[in-house]
Design an enzyme around this catalytic site. Sequence first.
Site, PDB file in Angstrom:
ATOM      1  N   LYS A  82     -30.225  51.539 -37.918  1.00  0.00           N
ATOM      2  CA  LYS A  82     -31.536  51.400 -38.565  1.00  0.00           C
ATOM      3  C   LYS A  82     -32.573  52.332 -37.946  1.00  0.00           C
ATOM      4  O   LYS A  82     -33.321  53.007 -38.654  1.00  0.00           O
ATOM      5  CB  LYS A  82     -31.992  49.936 -38.492  1.00  0.00           C
ATOM      6  CG  LYS A  82     -31.066  48.972 -39.230  1.00  0.00           C
ATOM      7  CD  LYS A  82     -31.610  47.566 -39.283  1.00  0.00           C
ATOM      8  CE  LYS A  82     -31.634  46.882 -37.940  1.00  0.00           C
ATOM      9  NZ  LYS A  82     -30.288  46.674 -37.368  1.00  0.00           N
ATOM     10  N   THR A  83     -32.627  52.374 -36.632  1.00  0.00           N
ATOM     11  CA  THR A  83     -33.578  53.280 -35.974  1.00  0.00           C
ATOM     12  C   THR A  83     -33.232  54.730 -36.254  1.00  0.00           C
ATOM     13  O   THR A  83     -34.107  55.567 -36.503  1.00  0.00           O
ATOM     14  CB  THR A  83     -33.606  53.018 -34.461  1.00  0.00           C
ATOM     15  OG1 THR A  83     -34.046  51.699 -34.212  1.00  0.00           O
ATOM     16  CG2 THR A  83     -34.530  53.996 -33.756  1.00  0.00           C
ATOM     17  N   ASP A 127     -39.838  48.039 -35.895  1.00  0.00           N
ATOM     18  CA  ASP A 127     -38.578  47.361 -35.583  1.00  0.00           C
ATOM     19  C   ASP A 127     -38.803  45.852 -35.485  1.00  0.00           C
ATOM     20  O   ASP A 127     -39.882  45.404 -35.101  1.00  0.00           O
ATOM     21  CB  ASP A 127     -38.025  47.911 -34.267  1.00  0.00           C
ATOM     22  CG  ASP A 127     -36.555  47.586 -34.088  1.00  0.00           C
ATOM     23  OD1 ASP A 127     -35.912  47.167 -35.066  1.00  0.00           O
ATOM     24  OD2 ASP A 127     -36.050  47.752 -32.965  1.00  0.00           O
ATOM     25  N   THR A 176     -33.036  42.356 -38.326  1.00  0.00           N
ATOM     26  CA  THR A 176     -31.694  41.797 -38.253  1.00  0.00           C
ATOM     27  C   THR A 176     -31.612  40.472 -39.003  1.00  0.00           C
ATOM     28  O   THR A 176     -30.525  39.924 -39.162  1.00  0.00           O
ATOM     29  CB  THR A 176     -31.296  41.559 -36.787  1.00  0.00           C
ATOM     30  OG1 THR A 176     -32.285  40.721 -36.161  1.00  0.00           O
ATOM     31  CG2 THR A 176     -31.217  42.879 -36.030  1.00  0.00           C
ATOM     32  N   ARG A 235     -22.592  51.585 -32.094  1.00  0.00           N
ATOM     33  CA  ARG A 235     -23.092  51.507 -30.716  1.00  0.00           C
ATOM     34  C   ARG A 235     -21.998  51.025 -29.779  1.00  0.00           C
ATOM     35  O   ARG A 235     -21.827  51.552 -28.681  1.00  0.00           O
ATOM     36  CB  ARG A 235     -24.297  50.575 -30.645  1.00  0.00           C
ATOM     37  CG  ARG A 235     -24.773  50.330 -29.208  1.00  0.00           C
ATOM     38  CD  ARG A 235     -25.990  49.433 -29.167  1.00  0.00           C
ATOM     39  NE  ARG A 235     -27.149  50.107 -29.713  1.00  0.00           N
ATOM     40  CZ  ARG A 235     -28.164  49.481 -30.303  1.00  0.00           C
ATOM     41  NH1 ARG A 235     -28.138  48.177 -30.441  1.00  0.00           N
ATOM     42  NH2 ARG A 235     -29.194  50.164 -30.764  1.00  0.00           N
TER      43      ARG A 235
END
Length: 362
Positions: A82-83, A127, A176, A235
């Site tokens: 997302k970032t 965020d 999220t 990640r």
Amino acid sequence: MNWDDDTDTSSTPAADAADRLVGASADGEDQAVEAALRPKSLGEFVGQERVREQLDLVLKAALARGATADHVLLSGAPGLGKTTLSMIIAAEMGAPIRITSGPAIQHAGDLAAILSSLQEGEVLFLDEIHRMSRPAEEMLYMAMEDFRVDVIVGKGPGATAIPLELPPFTLVGATTRAGLLPPPLRDRFGFTAHMEFYAPAELERVIHRSAQLLDVEIEADGAAEIAGRSRGTPRIANRLLRRVRDYAQVKADGLITRDIAATALKVYEVDDRGLDRLDRAVLGALLKLFGGGPVGLSTLAVAVGEERETVEEVAEPFLVREGLLARTPRGRVATPAAWAHLGLVPPQAGGPGSGQQGLFGA
């Protein structure tokens, strides 16, 4: 490599388990490495084909009109990109980006200060937008729709609302937990995308790209071994790659093969389905102590020596997604796949240790 930063998660169970090798939260080391490995354009971004295609159309259309892009809402589990996508949006639009988080905006004045300092066309990345305070959230409605905020000056009957015009900007919200966003806020986003977990083949591409940037030699079967244990999350795939790289440099000649990857991840207690010590402890207690359930969450947490919230929010989501554990009204129940994964034989229904007896053994 695709992932996103997790901001201010120190009070969450996920943060309490941040030292897990297969945890999706990013610590300081992850963030430092991620900064160098992030893709810079939609063309470099691996996976999420549907989201990339739709977002590409939105951005190209805005550029053709000479306008700012619509506000974008990105939802999905941590670590899916997302970032990274927010930074790509700014790069594709040729605009600067301002990064902040919902927990950092506790008052409407905090948000007003950020909005009033934006440049025309700037991208504001927010965020964990669902954790923003309600007063700030209500101010954001008008800012997103009319590019205007009302600044309250004074208190009580003498208070005055001074309208403040804002330059057109693009808000990129990441969450999220999209279900916690109020409908009025969700409706103001022109484009909404849900980030899916990655297929193993996509994670292999992520791993090969990261290995090249990190100057790591890796064979195709080595990348496949790591990808299969990465829980569908880029990640985690990159974190496992770095740990396997360390093992290969110390115990081998630096080349990552399937055998090297498997041996290294065994040392780090990550099994072939991506389960770590906590996951296996939860399953082991459920199967060996309670016959596969049903068993209450609090009882299960005590059995593994963890907090209730840690078991529920850190271990359970992946176990449920993998089809190893089920949540029922009577408690947690192991599936046949859980017995098979731990190499145990399930007891016969209603027999001793089956965990299926009624109250008082009836």
